[in-house]
Design an enzyme around this catalytic site. Sequence first.
Site, PDB file in Angstrom:
ATOM      1  N   ARG A 134     -11.482  -2.594   5.176  1.00  0.00           N
ATOM      2  CA  ARG A 134     -13.460  -3.179   5.479  1.00  0.00           C
ATOM      3  C   ARG A 134     -14.749  -3.571   6.449  1.00  0.00           C
ATOM      4  O   ARG A 134     -15.308  -4.167   6.133  1.00  0.00           O
ATOM      5  CB  ARG A 134     -13.152  -5.163   4.848  1.00  0.00           C
ATOM      6  CG  ARG A 134     -11.969  -5.232   3.981  1.00  0.00           C
ATOM      7  CD  ARG A 134     -12.383  -6.832   3.343  1.00  0.00           C
ATOM      8  NE  ARG A 134     -10.875  -6.714   2.441  1.00  0.00           N
ATOM      9  CZ  ARG A 134      -9.598  -6.403   2.866  1.00  0.00           C
ATOM     10  NH1 ARG A 134      -9.436  -7.069   4.234  1.00  0.00           N
ATOM     11  NH2 ARG A 134      -8.764  -6.247   2.139  1.00  0.00           N
ATOM     12  N   GLY A 194      -0.098  -8.326   4.553  1.00  0.00           N
ATOM     13  CA  GLY A 194       1.467  -7.649   4.449  1.00  0.00           C
ATOM     14  C   GLY A 194       2.064  -8.986   3.538  1.00  0.00           C
ATOM     15  O   GLY A 194       3.781  -8.825   3.297  1.00  0.00           O
ATOM     16  N   ASN A 273      -1.494 -16.191   1.429  1.00  0.00           N
ATOM     17  CA  ASN A 273      -0.387 -16.967   0.943  1.00  0.00           C
ATOM     18  C   ASN A 273       1.290 -16.441   1.621  1.00  0.00           C
ATOM     19  O   ASN A 273       1.301 -15.842   2.410  1.00  0.00           O
ATOM     20  CB  ASN A 273      -0.173 -15.829  -0.408  1.00  0.00           C
ATOM     21  CG  ASN A 273      -0.070 -14.836  -0.312  1.00  0.00           C
ATOM     22  OD1 ASN A 273      -1.006 -13.680  -0.365  1.00  0.00           O
ATOM     23  ND2 ASN A 273       1.038 -13.707  -0.038  1.00  0.00           N
ATOM     24  N   ASP A 318       0.479 -16.798  -4.839  1.00  0.00           N
ATOM     25  CA  ASP A 318      -0.774 -16.675  -3.949  1.00  0.00           C
ATOM     26  C   ASP A 318      -2.273 -16.731  -3.326  1.00  0.00           C
ATOM     27  O   ASP A 318      -2.752 -15.556  -4.129  1.00  0.00           O
ATOM     28  CB  ASP A 318      -0.600 -14.261  -4.851  1.00  0.00           C
ATOM     29  CG  ASP A 318      -1.194 -13.930  -3.833  1.00  0.00           C
ATOM     30  OD1 ASP A 318      -1.228 -14.156  -2.818  1.00  0.00           O
ATOM     31  OD2 ASP A 318      -1.258 -12.798  -4.909  1.00  0.00           O
ATOM     32  N   LYS A 345      -8.750 -18.557  -3.092  1.00  0.00           N
ATOM     33  CA  LYS A 345      -8.073 -18.638  -4.566  1.00  0.00           C
ATOM     34  C   LYS A 345      -7.945 -19.086  -5.174  1.00  0.00           C
ATOM     35  O   LYS A 345      -8.347 -18.630  -7.025  1.00  0.00           O
ATOM     36  CB  LYS A 345      -6.799 -17.117  -4.104  1.00  0.00           C
ATOM     37  CG  LYS A 345      -7.161 -15.998  -4.096  1.00  0.00           C
ATOM     38  CD  LYS A 345      -6.061 -15.148  -4.231  1.00  0.00           C
ATOM     39  CE  LYS A 345      -6.264 -13.459  -3.972  1.00  0.00           C
ATOM     40  NZ  LYS A 345      -4.483 -13.367  -3.791  1.00  0.00           N
ATOM     41  N   ASN A 405     -11.934 -13.731  -5.529  1.00  0.00           N
ATOM     42  CA  ASN A 405     -11.206 -12.426  -3.942  1.00  0.00           C
ATOM     43  C   ASN A 405     -11.701 -11.977  -2.649  1.00  0.00           C
ATOM     44  O   ASN A 405     -12.225 -13.651  -2.554  1.00  0.00           O
ATOM     45  CB  ASN A 405     -10.205 -11.293  -4.822  1.00  0.00           C
ATOM     46  CG  ASN A 405      -8.895 -11.033  -4.159  1.00  0.00           C
ATOM     47  OD1 ASN A 405      -8.685 -10.428  -3.471  1.00  0.00           O
ATOM     48  ND2 ASN A 405      -8.077 -11.053  -5.246  1.00  0.00           N
ATOM     49  N   HIS A 617       0.684   2.781  -9.961  1.00  0.00           N
ATOM     50  CA  HIS A 617      -0.078   4.429 -11.249  1.00  0.00           C
ATOM     51  C   HIS A 617      -0.084   4.012 -12.353  1.00  0.00           C
ATOM     52  O   HIS A 617      -0.107   4.316 -13.018  1.00  0.00           O
ATOM     53  CB  HIS A 617       1.762   5.427 -10.971  1.00  0.00           C
ATOM     54  CG  HIS A 617       1.899   6.299 -10.052  1.00  0.00           C
ATOM     55  ND1 HIS A 617       1.026   6.996  -9.817  1.00  0.00           N
ATOM     56  CD2 HIS A 617       2.281   5.521  -8.778  1.00  0.00           C
ATOM     57  CE1 HIS A 617       1.698   8.055  -8.530  1.00  0.00           C
ATOM     58  NE2 HIS A 617       2.017   6.932  -7.848  1.00  0.00           N
TER      59      HIS A 617
END
Length: 705
Positions: A134, A194, A273, A318, A345, A405, A617
């Site tokens: 960022r 993390g 979170n 979260d 959030k 967010n 993916h």
Amino acid sequence: MRDHHRLGRSAAIVALSIATICASPYAFAATNEQPPADVDWPLHGLTAHEDRHSPLDQIDRENVERLGLAWSFATGSRRGQEATPLVVDGVLYATSTWSRVFALDAKTGRELWRYDPKVPRDVGRKACCDVVNRGVAHREGRIYVGSLDGRLIALDAKTGSELWRVQTVPKGGDYTITGAPRVVGELIVIGNGGGEFGVRGYITAYDAESGEERWRFYTVPAAPGQPYEHPELEMAAKTWSKQSDWASGLGGTAWDSMAHDPELDLLYVGVGNSSPYNREVRSPGGGDNLFLTSILALRPETGRLVWHYQTTPAENWDYTATQHMILAELEIEGRKRKVLMQAPKNGFFYVLDRATGELISAEKIAPINWASHVDLETGRPVETGVGDWNDEVRYVMPGVPGAHNWHPMSFHPETGLVYVPTLSNVWPFHADEDYAYVPGVMNTGEDWPGFHDALRWIIPFCNPAHLTAWDPVEQKLAWKVEHDHPVNGGILSTAGGLVFQGNGAGFFAAYDAATGERLWRIETGTGVMAPPVTYQIDGVQYIAVLAGIGGSPAINFANYTNDNAGRIYAFRLDGKDRMPASGPAPGGVVSAKPRPLDAEEVDRGRALYASHCSRCHGQWARSTGWLPDLRYSSQAVHENWESIVIGGTYSGKGMASFADRLNAEDARAIQSFVIERALAVDSIAERVQAWAVDNLCLPTTWVAD
Ligand code: CA
């Protein structure tokens, strides 16, 4: 709402000076002098108050339609671009993926230097939400960047040469850094991320000159029996069960937002979170679990806590409070208040007294169903019970992407409005009944195969996103603009009466700050998530923004129509440069050779894929575009499948080895699932499914009501 059009320039300057007089680099705003020819964007949020509102007004409502491209610059990346560029003395400093730094001539876009911290590519597996960055911090001829693998690096602003580096996270741990460092006096402050992987959050201050550590503040206590690193943890420990899931680290990472009030001598830090999300598993028997999802006010000199406010006690969804915070002065019930504003959030917009942490007000800024309101007496949200997902699947609003967010907001002192990039979304929370902490993987306590299946057979919810103009005094909506795409950009507002925002549909636009009327837009092709900045050189005002979609929540929502080539764009009045054309979206041909597929093996592969592969993916092997769509893997990839998945032969490309989690049989099962998906790609059932996912959706309000 006040009528913006009738505000004369002097009134505007008075209004502006009230909000920016403290710690503003724009002292001229209070003195009636003309702005200097060159105006920088020196700090992440423009000022220490992080209001992201510029007093520049050369580009205004009347002439904004003359905006054109001054220059563009290719970042050489097709993944998420989230940086706020800094502009200091005519040089624009931006970051891109893998924590790479670019220094450009801010007038022409000419590259002056670039710095690559050479992040080992296997670290990408530990980034919950893409290998984004960022931005940098600047102080006295130095540039500071946090690298994805957890280093804080000081560079010479003139040459890009490295001056020093410190390792800010344990080597080999599951921490990452994506946030911008902040300058606080003589300190450089940096957090980390993390939380999804199971780490213990903290924030660290380093001496800007030497890189020596000055203090570290942990956001959650260590396991019982371990010493408290600082006295605040004794208080925090009382809010946790003795049987808490200590091995998971408990989360609480401070991965993005900070703000600084030099007058009050307070540094504000937003805390993230929990790990795992599920509170019954994390802290059996209850407790608020401090300092998860809290706003901390720290004394910069010592790192000691002055006050804290927890937005979501006993966090379960979260609901990070790492979202952008803005410091401003508001007149509330006849009283001038120094406030801190945040839309975390969880869906509420909070106004706090930033001297004391007292809650002034909190109202819903988007549809939510987990809480009915915030009790102003206790300062706590009142839960509805809808969000209790421990025993059964629950559809919770907002979901993990949040009602807001990381995308920054702005505060316009003339309109009195805060411009917030808001989201509406629903998340199916499935508890993993066999959850146990495992290093190196997502430790959210969710059942990923269940989530994956839900996305397959339930037509997704519509996820309308808005540019929301919010009145923080009245705590009500002023206006909003609905976007075509669920993932959109951060905000810049200016004294020209404008609000700038890019969007996921591939446009960058300017809106009337008072009414929301769109006054100008240009097709970028590539979607925009990053927040714009503005600066002035030789009397010319520029607006700059990075383009490129990726990360979370794009993984679940985005669907690219182009090659997503990362770029930095700079616009000015009568800019004549041509917008670069974007290439076609990655597609491909199915190269997988049919092989006899065992239904049980495919099913096992489906569950393994959901747990280990889908995050990057795409669900059901259908990539949203930022990483390869495995259905179109080449024959060479299929032939080397096991050496890629287990042996790590593609780790240099960002595909780390999964030898710690999967064996050869697992890899083969995942391949069988991918082959099954690839061979089905052109089937009628699959086409109908893909069409339904892309074109149909259920109203989120069905869940909110
Ligand atoms: Ca998170």
